[in-house]
Design a protein around this motif. Structure first.
Motif, short mmCIF file in Angstrom:
data_model
loop_
_atom_site.label_atom_id
_atom_site.label_comp_id
_atom_site.label_asym_id
_atom_site.label_seq_id
_atom_site.Cartn_x
_atom_site.Cartn_y
_atom_site.Cartn_z
N PRO A 18 0.70 -1.30 -0.29
CA PRO A 18 0.40 0.01 0.31
C PRO A 18 0.95 1.43 -0.05
N ILE A 22 0.87 4.37 -2.89
CA ILE A 22 0.73 5.58 -2.52
C ILE A 22 1.20 6.53 -2.79
N ALA A 25 1.32 7.26 -6.29
CA ALA A 25 -0.04 8.32 -7.53
C ALA A 25 0.30 9.86 -6.31
N GLN A 74 -7.90 12.13 -3.17
CA GLN A 74 -7.26 11.02 -4.28
C GLN A 74 -6.20 10.21 -3.46
N LEU A 78 -7.60 6.78 -1.27
CA LEU A 78 -6.63 5.88 -1.34
C LEU A 78 -5.41 4.61 0.35
N LEU A 83 -5.96 -1.46 -0.25
CA LEU A 83 -4.53 -1.91 -1.14
C LEU A 83 -4.33 -3.12 -0.88
#
Length: 85
Positions: A18, A22, A25, A74, A78, A83
């Motif tokens: 995860p 992240i 992103a 966003q 997340l 995830l």
């Protein structure tokens, strides 16, 4: 700088998978984003290693700070998502 607090949604917390999702992103947004646990120092959310230093387990409250609302939404989404699924 907008901020929000969300609970970690990944079943085993913000471990390598995860944290990497992240961080990637955040890098794609081109905007600075920080994550912090209650009472802790904010860390750069663009670094998977820094995210993992939070030691955040499932359900841990994480404060997300970003330069704009779209990025905030966003990244907070997340953090709150599972995830690992």
């Amino acid at each position: 700088m907008p901020s929000t607090t969300v609970a970690v949604g990944s079943a085993v917390g913000l471990h390598a998978r995860p944290a990497t999702i992240i961080a990637e992103a955040v890098a794609a947004t081109g905007s600075p984003v920080t994550l912090a646990v209650d009472g802790g120092e904010p860390v750069d959310a663009g670094s998977a290693l820094m995210i993992m230093t939070l030691g955040a387990e499932k359900g841990t409250a994480i404060t997300v700070d970003a330069e704009d609302q779209a990025t905030l939404d966003q990244i907070a989404g997340l953090v709150a998502a599972d995830l690992d699924a």
